[in-house]
Design an enzyme around this catalytic site. Structure first.
Site, PDB file in Angstrom:
ATOM      1  N   CYS A  32     -27.496  20.899  40.225  1.00 52.79           N
ATOM      2  CA  CYS A  32     -28.421  19.812  40.574  1.00 52.79           C
ATOM      3  C   CYS A  32     -27.950  19.080  41.832  1.00 52.79           C
ATOM      4  O   CYS A  32     -26.941  18.377  41.806  1.00 52.79           O
ATOM      5  CB  CYS A  32     -28.511  18.859  39.383  1.00 52.79           C
ATOM      6  N   CYS A  35     -27.767  15.296  41.557  1.00 53.70           N
ATOM      7  CA  CYS A  35     -26.620  14.931  40.713  1.00 53.70           C
ATOM      8  C   CYS A  35     -25.348  14.853  41.555  1.00 53.70           C
ATOM      9  O   CYS A  35     -24.529  13.949  41.380  1.00 53.70           O
ATOM     10  CB  CYS A  35     -26.414  15.950  39.592  1.00 53.70           C
TER      11      CYS A  35
END
Length: 108
Positions: A32, A35
């Protein structure tokens, strides 16, 4: 001054749900991009705040926990108090916005 804790399916109950302190959980995954963008912010909060526990939960490895809390998009940051998810923020954002959404703007 604390490090970011690694939450797993095995330790989530004890470290998050049964913790006396509020716990900030960063639901994330290695693939991600957002993230990875927010990770330094989470680490900075962990180092500067002694009034909360800060940790990360890999949703690929502990998907049942993410599912239990309705995590549909990551990064998903949840603030737990007394075993309950009380505040949440979804997506990468500046620290000030994140702390505001999670109610962390005033230490204490």
């Amino acid at each position: 001054m604390a490090d970011v804790v690694e939450f797993t399916s095995d330790n989530f109950q004890g470290l998050v749900l049964e913790n006396e302190k509020p716990v900030l959980v960063d639901f994330w995954a290695p693939w991600c991009g957002p993230c990875r963008m927010i990770a330094p912010v989470v680490e900075q909060i962990a180092k500067e705040r002694t009034d909360i526990v800060v940790g990360k939960l890999n949703v690929d490895e502990s998907g049942e926990i993410a599912q239990r809390y309705g995590v549909q998009g990551i990064p998903f940051l949840g603030l737990f108090q007394h075993g309950q998810l009380v505040r949440q923020a979804v997506g990468a954002m500046p620290r000030s916005a994140l702390e505001s959404q999670l109610g962390l703007t005033v230490e204490g």
